[in-house]
Write an enzyme that holds these catalytic residues in place. Structure first.
Site, short mmCIF file in Angstrom:
data_model
loop_
_atom_site.label_atom_id
_atom_site.label_comp_id
_atom_site.label_asym_id
_atom_site.label_seq_id
_atom_site.Cartn_x
_atom_site.Cartn_y
_atom_site.Cartn_z
N GLY A 1 77.25 70.81 58.32
CA GLY A 1 76.54 72.09 58.16
C GLY A 1 77.44 73.29 57.93
N HIS B 1 85.39 80.94 66.18
CA HIS B 1 84.99 82.31 65.83
C HIS B 1 84.44 83.08 67.03
CE1 HIS B 1 84.54 81.07 61.30
NE2 HIS B 1 85.79 81.14 61.70
N GLN C 1 82.43 76.67 64.24
CA GLN C 1 82.55 78.04 63.74
C GLN C 1 81.42 78.89 64.30
OE1 GLN C 1 83.58 77.85 59.20
NE2 GLN C 1 82.61 75.93 59.78
N ASN C 2 80.49 78.24 64.99
CA ASN C 2 79.31 78.96 65.46
C ASN C 2 79.59 79.72 66.74
OD1 ASN C 2 78.16 77.72 63.31
ND2 ASN C 2 77.04 76.19 64.49
N VAL C 3 78.88 80.83 66.89
CA VAL C 3 79.10 81.69 68.06
C VAL C 3 77.91 81.62 69.02
CG1 VAL C 3 80.62 83.27 66.79
CG2 VAL C 3 78.15 83.71 66.81
N CYS D 1 86.76 94.34 75.28
CA CYS D 1 87.16 95.70 74.98
C CYS D 1 87.71 95.75 73.56
CB CYS D 1 88.22 96.13 75.99
SG CYS D 1 88.92 97.74 75.58
N PRO E 1 72.82 69.05 53.61
CA PRO E 1 71.79 68.81 52.57
C PRO E 1 72.28 69.20 51.18
CG PRO E 1 71.08 70.56 54.09
CD PRO E 1 72.41 70.07 54.57
P1 OAD Z 1 77.30 79.05 55.67
O1 OAD Z 1 76.06 79.86 55.72
O2 OAD Z 1 78.39 79.49 54.76
O3 OAD Z 1 76.95 77.55 55.26
C1 OAD Z 1 75.93 76.85 55.92
C2 OAD Z 1 75.93 75.43 55.42
O4 OAD Z 1 74.95 74.73 56.15
C3 OAD Z 1 75.58 75.27 53.93
O5 OAD Z 1 76.50 74.41 53.31
C4 OAD Z 1 74.19 74.65 53.96
O6 OAD Z 1 73.96 73.75 52.87
C5 OAD Z 1 74.24 73.88 55.26
N1 OAD Z 1 72.93 73.62 55.89
C6 OAD Z 1 71.80 74.33 55.79
N2 OAD Z 1 70.82 73.80 56.53
C7 OAD Z 1 71.36 72.71 57.13
C8 OAD Z 1 70.87 71.73 58.02
N3 OAD Z 1 69.62 71.74 58.45
N4 OAD Z 1 71.71 70.73 58.41
C9 OAD Z 1 72.99 70.71 57.97
N5 OAD Z 1 73.51 71.60 57.13
C10 OAD Z 1 72.71 72.59 56.71
O7 OAD Z 1 77.82 78.90 57.18
P2 OAD Z 1 79.26 78.48 57.69
O8 OAD Z 1 79.91 77.51 56.80
O9 OAD Z 1 79.12 78.15 59.13
O10 OAD Z 1 82.06 83.61 60.14
O11 OAD Z 1 80.02 79.87 57.57
C11 OAD Z 1 81.33 79.97 58.02
C12 OAD Z 1 81.56 81.35 58.58
O12 OAD Z 1 81.16 82.35 57.65
C13 OAD Z 1 80.73 81.67 59.82
O13 OAD Z 1 81.29 81.17 61.01
C14 OAD Z 1 80.71 83.17 59.81
C15 OAD Z 1 80.44 83.40 58.35
O14 OAD Z 1 80.82 84.62 57.83
C16 OAD Z 1 82.24 84.68 60.88
O15 OAD Z 1 81.32 85.37 61.28
C17 OAD Z 1 83.67 84.97 61.17
#
Ligand code: OAD
Length: 249
Positions: free
Chosen positions: A192, A124, A106-108, A132, A219
């Site tokens: 993560g 994403h 999901q990371n950019v 554009c 975590p």
């Molecule tokens: P979140 O910020 O929602 O969640 C991050 C997760 O990473 C949490 O569950 C944390 O507990 C975990 N975490 C934190 N530190 C960590 C580490 N060192 N090792 C492993 N895990 C760790 O991020 P995403 O789930 O990626 O979308 O969010 C999903 C989407 O929401 C993103 O792609 C973005 C956002 O809005 C768009 O921009 C479309």
């Protein structure tokens, strides 16, 4: 079943070593130890400091393109001053072990590719690509200015980052490829991610329904934790290198 970082379940390791098809889903947590903030963590998460409705929707871009363009320029700078961490590198190592291995992110930030992963599906988009806002055509080498976004050299509309905003569909090919990998995998590893944003959030549950072994590395607990076959509570940059050593030994 929960496990500490120090000791993996031997049953989990056996299943993983024996499997020929693995799918991995990563979220912002894997890049946390590279210094790139996650989205939803209290205090440090981007969405605790910024309003996604003002920065990450088509409406936000229409209302204030300069604000949105500058915010993404700030994030690009932050990412370009950071590096993939040992978690990204461990996944690149693991890719070579399994006959079939698909990394869905999901990371950019492009860190998986920088670390050497080859089969990466970006659900994403990628913050370093520009398109554009009208025709979605990718624009190579756009001016990296701040302020008002540059114009499309073809149609004159504003350029925007090639990322998925709230309310937008995911790139169809990426989602189809991700679904194919999820439906084919024997082991699914969720790393993560808060497992809150659809459709990515459904992927581990689809894998579970298909009978795959689902491992979560995080975590914190998430909605997936009680359903996961194995839950490893720890940071990706610490857990993944140890997991790679165990699998590759
Ligand atoms: P979140 O910020 O929602 O969640 C991050 C997760 O990473 C949490 O569950 C944390 O507990 C975990 N975490 C934190 N530190 C960590 C580490 N060192 N090792 C492993 N895990 C760790 O991020 P995403 O789930 O990626 O979308 O969010 C999903 C989407 O929401 C993103 O792609 C973005 C956002 O809005 C768009 O921009 C479309």
């Amino acid at each position: 079943m929960a496990a500490s970082t120090e000791k993996f379940s031997s049953a989990m390791l056996e299943i993983l070593r024996a499997s020929s098809n693995v799918a991995v889903l990563t979220g912002a947590g894997i890049s946390a130890e590279s210094g790139v903030p996650t989205f939803r963590q209290a205090q440090t998460g981007l969405w605790s400091q910024f309003d996604p409705l003002q920065l990450a929707t088509p409406q936000a871009f229409q209302n204030d393109p300069k604000l949105v363009w500058d915010w993404y320029a700030w994030r690009r700078k932050l990412i370009s001053e950071s590096l993939p961490n040992s978690g990204h590198h461990a996944l690149a190592d693991l890719e070579n072990y399994f006959p079939e291995f698909t990394l869905i992110t999901q990371n950019v930030d492009g860190f998986h590719q920088l670390a050497g992963s080859k089969a990466v599906i970006e659900l994403h988009g990628n913050i370093f690509r520009t398109k554009c806002s009208q025709e979605n055509r990718l624009i190579t080498d756009p001016p990296q200015t701040t302020g008002t976004p540059p114009r499309c050299p073809h149609c004159g509309e504003l350029l925007r980052p090639d990322v998925v905003w709230f309310g937008e569909s995911l790139p169809a090919e990426a989602l189809n490829n991700a679904m194919r990998a999820v439906n084919a995998c024997q082991v699914f590893i969720s790393i993560g991610t808060s497992t809150l944003v659809e459709p990515a959030a459904s992927l581990p549950f689809i894998a579970l329904n298909n009978g795959a072994t689902v491992v979560e590395i995080n975590p914190q607990t998430t909605l997936l934790t009680p359903m996961a076959s194995y839950s490893v509570r720890g940071k990706a940059a610490e857990v993944l290198p140890k997991l790679a050593v165990e699998v590759l030994r």
